[in-house]
Motif scaffolding. Sequence first.
Motif, PDB file in Angstrom:
ATOM      1  N   UNK A  43     -87.590 -79.320 -34.125  1.00  0.00           N
ATOM      2  CA  UNK A  43     -87.139 -78.760 -32.903  1.00  0.00           C
ATOM      3  C   UNK A  43     -87.993 -77.363 -32.528  1.00  0.00           C
ATOM      4  N   UNK A  44     -87.980 -77.403 -31.118  1.00  0.00           N
ATOM      5  CA  UNK A  44     -88.846 -76.392 -30.629  1.00  0.00           C
ATOM      6  C   UNK A  44     -88.016 -75.209 -30.520  1.00  0.00           C
ATOM      7  N   UNK A  45     -88.495 -73.990 -30.649  1.00  0.00           N
ATOM      8  CA  UNK A  45     -87.430 -72.841 -30.397  1.00  0.00           C
ATOM      9  C   UNK A  45     -87.990 -72.289 -29.020  1.00  0.00           C
ATOM     10  N   UNK A  46     -86.714 -72.211 -28.368  1.00  0.00           N
ATOM     11  CA  UNK A  46     -86.673 -72.000 -27.026  1.00  0.00           C
ATOM     12  C   UNK A  46     -86.266 -70.803 -26.769  1.00  0.00           C
ATOM     13  N   UNK A  73     -79.383 -77.365 -24.210  1.00  0.00           N
ATOM     14  CA  UNK A  73     -80.587 -77.272 -25.102  1.00  0.00           C
ATOM     15  C   UNK A  73     -79.992 -76.738 -26.357  1.00  0.00           C
ATOM     16  N   UNK A  74     -78.983 -75.680 -26.196  1.00  0.00           N
ATOM     17  CA  UNK A  74     -78.573 -75.558 -27.823  1.00  0.00           C
ATOM     18  C   UNK A  74     -77.702 -76.533 -28.214  1.00  0.00           C
ATOM     19  N   UNK A  75     -76.832 -77.410 -27.545  1.00  0.00           N
ATOM     20  CA  UNK A  75     -76.166 -78.606 -28.161  1.00  0.00           C
ATOM     21  C   UNK A  75     -77.183 -79.553 -28.557  1.00  0.00           C
ATOM     22  N   UNK A  76     -78.265 -79.709 -28.039  1.00  0.00           N
ATOM     23  CA  UNK A  76     -79.466 -80.686 -28.631  1.00  0.00           C
ATOM     24  C   UNK A  76     -79.852 -80.293 -30.010  1.00  0.00           C
ATOM     25  N   UNK A  77     -79.626 -78.898 -30.265  1.00  0.00           N
ATOM     26  CA  UNK A  77     -80.126 -78.617 -31.589  1.00  0.00           C
ATOM     27  C   UNK A  77     -81.462 -77.846 -31.529  1.00  0.00           C
ATOM     28  N   UNK A  96     -91.614 -71.194 -28.989  1.00  0.00           N
ATOM     29  CA  UNK A  96     -92.711 -72.278 -28.652  1.00  0.00           C
ATOM     30  C   UNK A  96     -92.566 -72.434 -27.098  1.00  0.00           C
ATOM     31  N   UNK A  97     -91.236 -72.597 -26.530  1.00  0.00           N
ATOM     32  CA  UNK A  97     -90.976 -72.704 -25.120  1.00  0.00           C
ATOM     33  C   UNK A  97     -90.263 -71.738 -24.444  1.00  0.00           C
ATOM     34  N   UNK A  98     -90.618 -71.213 -23.207  1.00  0.00           N
ATOM     35  CA  UNK A  98     -89.876 -70.274 -22.498  1.00  0.00           C
ATOM     36  C   UNK A  98     -89.349 -70.936 -21.282  1.00  0.00           C
ATOM     37  N   UNK A  99     -88.229 -70.962 -21.031  1.00  0.00           N
ATOM     38  CA  UNK A  99     -87.493 -71.599 -19.661  1.00  0.00           C
ATOM     39  C   UNK A  99     -86.909 -70.475 -18.879  1.00  0.00           C
ATOM     40  N   UNK A 100     -87.231 -70.307 -17.493  1.00  0.00           N
ATOM     41  CA  UNK A 100     -86.631 -69.216 -16.573  1.00  0.00           C
ATOM     42  C   UNK A 100     -86.188 -69.884 -15.609  1.00  0.00           C
ATOM     43  N   UNK A 145     -93.592 -80.401 -22.228  1.00  0.00           N
ATOM     44  CA  UNK A 145     -92.066 -80.035 -21.558  1.00  0.00           C
ATOM     45  C   UNK A 145     -91.227 -81.317 -21.414  1.00  0.00           C
ATOM     46  N   UNK A 146     -91.732 -82.359 -21.218  1.00  0.00           N
ATOM     47  CA  UNK A 146     -91.118 -83.666 -21.012  1.00  0.00           C
ATOM     48  C   UNK A 146     -89.842 -83.782 -21.764  1.00  0.00           C
ATOM     49  N   UNK A 147     -89.822 -83.676 -23.088  1.00  0.00           N
ATOM     50  CA  UNK A 147     -88.558 -83.743 -24.197  1.00  0.00           C
ATOM     51  C   UNK A 147     -87.640 -82.854 -23.863  1.00  0.00           C
ATOM     52  N   UNK A 148     -87.932 -81.527 -23.640  1.00  0.00           N
ATOM     53  CA  UNK A 148     -87.098 -80.664 -23.154  1.00  0.00           C
ATOM     54  C   UNK A 148     -86.377 -80.667 -21.784  1.00  0.00           C
ATOM     55  N   UNK A 149     -87.177 -80.895 -20.940  1.00  0.00           N
ATOM     56  CA  UNK A 149     -86.616 -81.371 -19.625  1.00  0.00           C
ATOM     57  C   UNK A 149     -85.654 -82.561 -19.523  1.00  0.00           C
ATOM     58  N   UNK A 150     -86.080 -83.677 -20.158  1.00  0.00           N
ATOM     59  CA  UNK A 150     -85.216 -84.692 -20.197  1.00  0.00           C
ATOM     60  C   UNK A 150     -83.776 -84.406 -20.772  1.00  0.00           C
TER      61      UNK A 150
END
Length: 261
Positions: free
Chosen positions: A1-4, A20-24, A54-58, A138-143
């Motif tokens: 799992x990617x660290x976000x 995102x947290x609930x997905x692990x 690994x990923x930053x979301x704003x 990005x796709x798996x996070x965005x989905x």
Amino acid sequence: MKKIAFLGLGRMGLPMARRLAAAGHPLTVWNRSPGRADGLVEAATPAAAVRGADVVVTMLSDPQAVADVAGRFVPELAPGTLWIDMSSIGPDATAGLRAGLPDGVGLVDAPVVGSVGPAATGDLVVFAGGTDADLDVAQPVLELLGRVRRCGGPGSGAALKVVVIGAIVASVTVVAEVLSVAEELGVPQELAQGVLAAGPLAGVVARALSTDADFPVRLAAKDLALAGGGPVLSAARAVLLADPSIADRDLSAVVGSLRRG
């Protein structure tokens, strides 16, 4: 799992971060006003939030807010990090963000259509633009957040969002005005609404009369400004700004505002 790292816990951001947290995904969050993390791991600064991610979301309110916060975390981004900006800021501001990235850091512009309810259930529509390699990451996070439409290269998601939201907001404003006209002409509101809802404007009428959406009028006016100075969108924006009392209410408040006017 990617660290976000997730920055921006407003109306939309908090339920998105929760998903995102609930997905692990290991998740660290930050918000300009502290204390909104609601049990999520909260960093004191944007820089602290993104370290090791690994990923930053704003998910921030406008181009200036994104630029201000970016100035506080971009220097901390390591090569290989992907930044997904889900704010509605338009393609010009997105290009400016991309120009300031360190070498090896990717950017996907992924603004959304939808309100707080869809944000909580993962039913947003996500317009994603970027290189193919960055979009693949990005796709798996965005989905986890909604239905992803890959729009093309960098800036294409931000551009499509301006087009779509301009049409929605201006159309809702038009419906609000014609319902006011109906009242002036003595046409019962129930009759006018029913006939409009039975035709090609059905979706717009439903949005204009929504009681469960939460898209503040001030943000709708901001989004219209991103589309430039065309006469129709400019007129719709002027209508939204004419009544400061509805600035923090949902877009549907313009219906009552015009009827009062």
